[in-house]
Write a protein that holds these residues in place. Structure first.
Motif: not given
Length: 234
Positions: A121-131, A142-146
């Motif tokens: 959850x921390x990794x998901x939030x870090x990616x989502x909030x940054x981008x 592992x996450x996909x960001x389209x």
């Protein structure tokens, strides 16, 4: 890279850029499979250009950057290079997180390297909030960001179909196993019934029955008359 291959992204139609490629093992493997690929690494390939590609892989990079601001810059820089999708992977929290010396928001490992351990959850939030965009988890860490909405919809639709196929296979397998079990139980009951009735007839008739007469016995509502001559053994 394995997640990309599993979801059909490495069929050769899309270019790949490996952001933080290390010694280039993935680049060599992809090149050997006729995939357009390039990479950059601050230590092993600093002179290689950072260039845009359909797919950008940021694999286990942000978890080894000890400076938080540089971590943000790496994530944003990789996302800017992606035409269709950015793949982000990082080390998740495990027992090794308790080893080493605490430093910033991570630890200095026994190899004297920095490691930041994330939770999912921390990794998901870090990616989502940054981008400032949605992320899609495809595996632990592992996450996909389209960037391309059409590509995202195709991916989601394909994954939904795959899940339905797996569910249908499991249901069909359950039904087959249940049917086989019922047939087995019925066969056991028929075998036991046949053996019991044949055993009784054996003593009354004085011999083993032929197949044809066995069927006639099972269908006979009344016991057959005892015979003084035994049937031929078969």
């Amino acid at each position: 890279m394995q997640c990309l291959a599993r979801h059909g992204f490495l069929d050769g139609s899309l270019s790949v850029f490996d952001y933080g490629c290390g010694k280039g093992d993935d680049i060599r493997n992809l090149s050997a499979n006729d995939i357009t690929v390039s990479g950059w690494d601050p230590h092993y390939a600093p002179d290689q250009p950072k260039q845009a590609a359909d797919i950008v892989n940021l694999g286990f990079v942000i978890n080894v950057i000890e400076n938080y601001q540089e971590r943000l810059e790496a994530l944003i820089g990789a996302y800017d290079l992606a035409n269709q999708v950015l793949v982000v992977s990082a080390m998740l929290f495990n027992q090794n997180a308790f080893k080493g010396q605490a430093f910033n928001d991570g630890v200095i490992t026994q190899r004297n390297t920095f490691q930041k351990y994330f939770t999912q959850s921390e990794l998901k939030d870090f990616i989502s909030e940054t981008l400032e965009t949605d992320t899609i988890p495809v595996a632990p860490g592992i996450f996909f960001v389209f960037k391309n909405q059409d590509a995202e919809q195709r991916f989601l639709l394909g994954r939904q179909r795959s899940q339905r196929n797996v569910l249908r296979y499991r249901v069909d397998l359950f039904h087959r196993r249940s049917l086989n079990f019922l047939v087995m139980r019925k066969n056991i009951w028929l075998t036991n019934t046949f053996s019991t009735r044949c055993g009784r007839k054996f003593w009354s008739l004085g011999g083993y029955p032929t197949n044809r007469k066995s069927i006639r016995w099972l269908n006979s509502p009344k016991p057959l008359a005892p015979s003084t001559k035994p049937f031929a053994l078969r």
